[in-house]
Design a protein around this motif. Structure first.
Motif, PDB file in Angstrom:
ATOM      1  N   TYR A  46       0.739  -1.095  -0.091  1.00  0.00           N
ATOM      2  CA  TYR A  46       0.020  -0.023   0.054  1.00  0.00           C
ATOM      3  C   TYR A  46       0.937   1.224   0.097  1.00  0.00           C
ATOM      4  O   TYR A  46       1.973   1.310   0.453  1.00  0.00           O
ATOM      5  CB  TYR A  46      -0.927  -0.003   1.429  1.00  0.00           C
ATOM      6  N   GLU A  47       0.142   2.443  -0.479  1.00  0.00           N
ATOM      7  CA  GLU A  47       0.943   3.527  -0.314  1.00  0.00           C
ATOM      8  C   GLU A  47      -0.043   4.737   0.278  1.00  0.00           C
ATOM      9  O   GLU A  47      -1.153   4.610  -0.027  1.00  0.00           O
ATOM     10  CB  GLU A  47       1.372   3.999  -1.826  1.00  0.00           C
ATOM     11  N   ASP A  48       0.359   5.377   1.111  1.00  0.00           N
ATOM     12  CA  ASP A  48      -0.395   6.519   1.778  1.00  0.00           C
ATOM     13  C   ASP A  48      -0.270   7.903   0.733  1.00  0.00           C
ATOM     14  O   ASP A  48       0.357   7.709  -0.318  1.00  0.00           O
ATOM     15  CB  ASP A  48       0.185   6.783   3.276  1.00  0.00           C
ATOM     16  N   GLY A  49      -0.885   8.810   1.435  1.00  0.00           N
ATOM     17  CA  GLY A  49      -1.198  10.094   0.525  1.00  0.00           C
ATOM     18  C   GLY A  49       0.447  11.023   0.366  1.00  0.00           C
ATOM     19  O   GLY A  49       0.507  11.851  -0.501  1.00  0.00           O
ATOM     20  N   ARG A  50       1.263  10.608   1.138  1.00  0.00           N
ATOM     21  CA  ARG A  50       2.646  11.130   1.336  1.00  0.00           C
ATOM     22  C   ARG A  50       3.541  10.724   0.469  1.00  0.00           C
ATOM     23  O   ARG A  50       4.710  10.929   0.099  1.00  0.00           O
ATOM     24  CB  ARG A  50       3.051  11.313   2.597  1.00  0.00           C
ATOM     25  N   GLY A  51       3.223   9.221   0.015  1.00  0.00           N
ATOM     26  CA  GLY A  51       3.967   8.515  -0.932  1.00  0.00           C
ATOM     27  C   GLY A  51       4.865   7.349  -0.129  1.00  0.00           C
ATOM     28  O   GLY A  51       5.787   6.728  -0.747  1.00  0.00           O
ATOM     29  N   ASP A  91       1.167 -14.532   6.773  1.00  0.00           N
ATOM     30  CA  ASP A  91      -0.273 -14.163   6.830  1.00  0.00           C
ATOM     31  C   ASP A  91      -1.039 -13.491   7.812  1.00  0.00           C
ATOM     32  O   ASP A  91      -1.682 -12.471   7.411  1.00  0.00           O
ATOM     33  CB  ASP A  91      -0.989 -15.370   6.757  1.00  0.00           C
ATOM     34  N   LYS A  92      -0.527 -13.432   8.960  1.00  0.00           N
ATOM     35  CA  LYS A  92      -1.100 -12.923  10.247  1.00  0.00           C
ATOM     36  C   LYS A  92      -0.640 -11.305  10.132  1.00  0.00           C
ATOM     37  O   LYS A  92      -1.572 -10.338  10.235  1.00  0.00           O
ATOM     38  CB  LYS A  92      -0.724 -13.269  11.743  1.00  0.00           C
ATOM     39  N   ALA A  93       0.685 -11.244   9.850  1.00  0.00           N
ATOM     40  CA  ALA A  93       0.751  -9.837   9.613  1.00  0.00           C
ATOM     41  C   ALA A  93       0.446  -9.030   8.240  1.00  0.00           C
ATOM     42  O   ALA A  93       0.046  -7.726   8.435  1.00  0.00           O
ATOM     43  CB  ALA A  93       2.676  -9.895   9.406  1.00  0.00           C
ATOM     44  N   GLN A  94       0.045  -9.669   7.271  1.00  0.00           N
ATOM     45  CA  GLN A  94      -0.395  -9.314   6.074  1.00  0.00           C
ATOM     46  C   GLN A  94      -1.983  -8.734   6.528  1.00  0.00           C
ATOM     47  O   GLN A  94      -2.377  -7.943   5.939  1.00  0.00           O
ATOM     48  CB  GLN A  94      -0.498 -10.204   4.892  1.00  0.00           C
ATOM     49  N   ALA A  95      -2.609  -9.850   7.411  1.00  0.00           N
ATOM     50  CA  ALA A  95      -3.821  -9.415   7.638  1.00  0.00           C
ATOM     51  C   ALA A  95      -4.013  -8.127   8.586  1.00  0.00           C
ATOM     52  O   ALA A  95      -4.857  -7.160   8.351  1.00  0.00           O
ATOM     53  CB  ALA A  95      -4.523 -10.723   8.361  1.00  0.00           C
ATOM     54  N   ASP A  96      -3.065  -7.850   9.359  1.00  0.00           N
ATOM     55  CA  ASP A  96      -3.007  -6.584  10.025  1.00  0.00           C
ATOM     56  C   ASP A  96      -2.676  -5.246   9.254  1.00  0.00           C
ATOM     57  O   ASP A  96      -3.437  -4.245   9.404  1.00  0.00           O
ATOM     58  CB  ASP A  96      -1.822  -6.553  11.094  1.00  0.00           C
ATOM     59  N   LEU A  97      -1.812  -5.490   8.148  1.00  0.00           N
ATOM     60  CA  LEU A  97      -1.657  -4.561   7.110  1.00  0.00           C
ATOM     61  C   LEU A  97      -2.863  -4.310   6.463  1.00  0.00           C
ATOM     62  O   LEU A  97      -3.234  -3.068   6.364  1.00  0.00           O
ATOM     63  CB  LEU A  97      -0.426  -4.713   6.434  1.00  0.00           C
ATOM     64  N   ALA A  99      -5.982  -4.712   7.245  1.00  0.00           N
ATOM     65  CA  ALA A  99      -6.971  -3.953   7.708  1.00  0.00           C
ATOM     66  C   ALA A  99      -6.553  -2.438   8.230  1.00  0.00           C
ATOM     67  O   ALA A  99      -7.447  -1.373   8.248  1.00  0.00           O
ATOM     68  CB  ALA A  99      -7.056  -4.560   9.536  1.00  0.00           C
ATOM     69  N   LEU A 100      -5.457  -2.367   8.347  1.00  0.00           N
ATOM     70  CA  LEU A 100      -4.866  -1.036   8.938  1.00  0.00           C
ATOM     71  C   LEU A 100      -5.035  -0.091   7.512  1.00  0.00           C
ATOM     72  O   LEU A 100      -5.238   1.145   7.449  1.00  0.00           O
ATOM     73  CB  LEU A 100      -3.406  -0.944   9.154  1.00  0.00           C
ATOM     74  N   ALA A 101      -4.575  -0.651   6.243  1.00  0.00           N
ATOM     75  CA  ALA A 101      -4.762   0.196   5.067  1.00  0.00           C
ATOM     76  C   ALA A 101      -6.332   0.458   4.831  1.00  0.00           C
ATOM     77  O   ALA A 101      -6.543   1.555   4.316  1.00  0.00           O
ATOM     78  CB  ALA A 101      -4.104  -0.727   3.803  1.00  0.00           C
ATOM     79  N   TRP A 106      -5.448   3.671   2.368  1.00  0.00           N
ATOM     80  CA  TRP A 106      -4.320   3.567   1.459  1.00  0.00           C
ATOM     81  C   TRP A 106      -4.734   3.234   0.206  1.00  0.00           C
ATOM     82  O   TRP A 106      -5.353   2.111   0.105  1.00  0.00           O
ATOM     83  CB  TRP A 106      -3.161   2.926   2.217  1.00  0.00           C
ATOM     84  N   LYS A 107      -3.935   3.364  -0.596  1.00  0.00           N
ATOM     85  CA  LYS A 107      -4.118   2.871  -1.920  1.00  0.00           C
ATOM     86  C   LYS A 107      -3.244   1.812  -2.175  1.00  0.00           C
ATOM     87  O   LYS A 107      -2.128   1.629  -1.814  1.00  0.00           O
ATOM     88  CB  LYS A 107      -3.952   3.870  -2.911  1.00  0.00           C
ATOM     89  N   GLU A 108      -3.581   0.639  -3.025  1.00  0.00           N
ATOM     90  CA  GLU A 108      -2.972  -0.577  -3.236  1.00  0.00           C
ATOM     91  C   GLU A 108      -2.006  -0.142  -4.351  1.00  0.00           C
ATOM     92  O   GLU A 108      -2.196   0.579  -5.240  1.00  0.00           O
ATOM     93  CB  GLU A 108      -3.834  -1.509  -3.625  1.00  0.00           C
ATOM     94  N   VAL A 109      -0.772  -0.520  -4.280  1.00  0.00           N
ATOM     95  CA  VAL A 109       0.350  -0.308  -5.119  1.00  0.00           C
ATOM     96  C   VAL A 109       0.191  -1.681  -6.205  1.00  0.00           C
ATOM     97  O   VAL A 109       0.462  -2.871  -5.642  1.00  0.00           O
ATOM     98  CB  VAL A 109       1.894  -0.245  -4.600  1.00  0.00           C
ATOM     99  N   THR A 110       0.147  -1.245  -7.378  1.00  0.00           N
ATOM    100  CA  THR A 110       0.125  -2.454  -8.352  1.00  0.00           C
ATOM    101  C   THR A 110       1.238  -2.792  -9.237  1.00  0.00           C
ATOM    102  O   THR A 110       1.376  -3.472 -10.081  1.00  0.00           O
ATOM    103  CB  THR A 110      -1.194  -2.090  -9.307  1.00  0.00           C
ATOM    104  N   ASN A 111       2.114  -1.720  -9.109  1.00  0.00           N
ATOM    105  CA  ASN A 111       3.508  -1.859 -10.114  1.00  0.00           C
ATOM    106  C   ASN A 111       4.733  -2.160  -9.117  1.00  0.00           C
ATOM    107  O   ASN A 111       4.649  -1.895  -8.001  1.00  0.00           O
ATOM    108  CB  ASN A 111       3.766  -0.705 -10.915  1.00  0.00           C
TER     109      ASN A 111
END
Length: 111
Positions: A46-51, A91-97, A99-101, A106-111
């Motif tokens: 993910y990417e936040d508004g600040r990059g 997988d547990k850490a990714q699930a945390d991320l 939910a936070l995103a 936050w926007k998903e990074v696709t590249n």
């Protein structure tokens, strides 16, 4: 009715990529609802508004995982996102991320 999230809160129970951090592509599961290769809807960056980009990685040499972040375009391992706990599986850490995103939009990074 709420919109369907862009991510899954957990991997498909039949996923052949359980706890494989770099598996951004689901190879497909013959006989299931998604038999063909497609982008994973669970493993995301993910990417936040600040990059700043947020991703999950392991602690060097250990089997514990957490969200890390770094400025888009920078090289390196990133800094630990200390608000989220260390987890015993990717997988547990990714699930945390995920939910936070979702909470922070936050926007998903696709590249």
């Amino acid at each position: 009715m709420s919109a369907v999230p862009e991510y899954l809160p957990f991997r498909c129970c039949m996923c052949p990529n359980i706890n494989k951090p770099a598996a951004l592509i689901c190879p497909g599961i013959p006989g299931s609802l998604h038999p063909d290769e497609e982008p994973c809807r669970f493993v995301k960056i993910y990417e936040d508004g600040r990059g700043w980009r947020y991703f999950v990685r392991s602690q060097v040499g250990l089997h514990s995982y957490r969200t890390f972040y770094l400025k888009a375009g920078q090289l390196g391992n990133g800094r630990s996102y200390k608000t989220l706990p260390w987890q015993g599986s990717f997988d547990k850490a990714q699930a945390d991320l995920n939910a936070l995103a979702a909470r922070k939009h936050w926007k998903e990074v696709t590249n």
